[in-house]
Design a protein around this motif. Structure first.
Motif, PDB file in Angstrom:
ATOM      1  N   TRP A  17       0.878  -1.044   0.110  1.00  0.00           N
ATOM      2  CA  TRP A  17      -0.033  -0.151  -0.106  1.00  0.00           C
ATOM      3  C   TRP A  17       0.943   1.405  -0.060  1.00  0.00           C
ATOM      4  CZ3 TRP A  17      -5.374   0.485  -0.527  1.00  0.00           C
ATOM      5  CH2 TRP A  17      -5.879  -0.685  -0.619  1.00  0.00           C
TER       6      TRP A  17
ATOM      7  N   ARG B 163      -2.132  -7.806   4.476  1.00  0.00           N
ATOM      8  CA  ARG B 163      -2.431  -7.229   3.362  1.00  0.00           C
ATOM      9  C   ARG B 163      -3.764  -7.395   2.886  1.00  0.00           C
ATOM     10  NH1 ARG B 163       1.061  -8.533  -2.059  1.00  0.00           N
ATOM     11  NH2 ARG B 163       2.793  -7.940  -0.716  1.00  0.00           N
TER      12      ARG B 163
ATOM     13  N   TRP C 269      -7.660  -4.235   3.754  1.00  0.00           N
ATOM     14  CA  TRP C 269      -7.437  -2.753   3.104  1.00  0.00           C
ATOM     15  C   TRP C 269      -8.276  -1.730   3.885  1.00  0.00           C
ATOM     16  CZ3 TRP C 269     -12.002  -0.324   1.704  1.00  0.00           C
ATOM     17  CH2 TRP C 269     -13.246  -1.006   1.817  1.00  0.00           C
TER      18      TRP C 269
ATOM     19  N   LEU D  14      -5.520   1.258   3.583  1.00  0.00           N
ATOM     20  CA  LEU D  14      -6.025   2.338   2.576  1.00  0.00           C
ATOM     21  C   LEU D  14      -5.894   3.539   3.317  1.00  0.00           C
ATOM     22  CD1 LEU D  14      -7.016   3.708   0.170  1.00  0.00           C
ATOM     23  CD2 LEU D  14      -9.674   2.907   0.893  1.00  0.00           C
TER      24      LEU D  14
ATOM     25  N   SER E 106      -2.275   4.406   4.250  1.00  0.00           N
ATOM     26  CA  SER E 106      -1.599   5.286   3.209  1.00  0.00           C
ATOM     27  C   SER E 106      -1.955   6.461   2.730  1.00  0.00           C
ATOM     28  CB  SER E 106      -2.049   3.968   2.086  1.00  0.00           C
ATOM     29  OG  SER E 106      -1.428   2.877   2.463  1.00  0.00           O
TER      30      SER E 106
END
Length: 163
Positions: free
Chosen positions: A10, A91, A94, A98, A101
């Motif tokens: 990410w 991973r 998300w 998200l 990141s």
């Protein structure tokens, strides 16, 4: 957890945010003088070059200069924490990766400005009549969206865990 299974991939989103932020700021700096404005959507949106020496919404912008280094160090520490958090995040999560990141990409974008110029370059001017929202940039948008998503996903994750 192996490198392949963590959320460090990410960081590519963080890099994309950083690149978009720096390119848009470069374009504005090439084409605008300080406080020069260009209407984009009448009655709603201008491109206006502004400098922010403080934090969000110009908080502490007139504090005498110490805030530049305070916010730079704070953003660097937060960025390190976010990278470590991504490394520990699977991973597949998300909903954590998200928002982290987005915040990371925005934080680094604004740190670059503080280190290069001593202030953050802002250019998005949202307004209605005489009321203007504080000017912001791509990095600020990513930080704001990331923070809101982190809170929302956290709230919803808590509800699902209880059922």
């Amino acid at each position: 957890m192996t490198t392949r299974s963590n959320a460090l991939i990410w960081l590519l989103l963080s890099l994309a945010i950083l690149v978009a932020d720096q390119i848009t700021k470069w374009i504005v700096l090439q084409h605008f003088e300080l406080h020069e404005s260009m209407p984009v959507i009448a009655g709603l949106l201008n491109w206006t070059l502004a400098y922010n020496e403080g934090a969000a919404f110009s908080f502490l912008s007139d504090a005498g200069g110490w805030q530049r280094w305070f916010f730079t160090v704070l953003a660097i520490v937060v960025s390190i924490v976010l990278v470590a958090w991504l490394k520990r995040t699977p991973r597949s999560e998300w909903t954590t990766a998200l928002p982290l990141s987005l915040v990371l990409g925005g934080a680094v974008g604004n740190v670059i400005d503080r280190m290069r110029f001593g202030h953050v370059v802002d250019f998005v001017d949202v307004y209605h009549g005489d009321w203007h929202f504080p000017a912001f940039n791509v990095a600020d948008s990513a930080i704001s969206v990331g923070a809101v998503l982190l809170i929302l996903f956290g709230l919803f994750a808590g509800k699902h865990a209880k059922t």
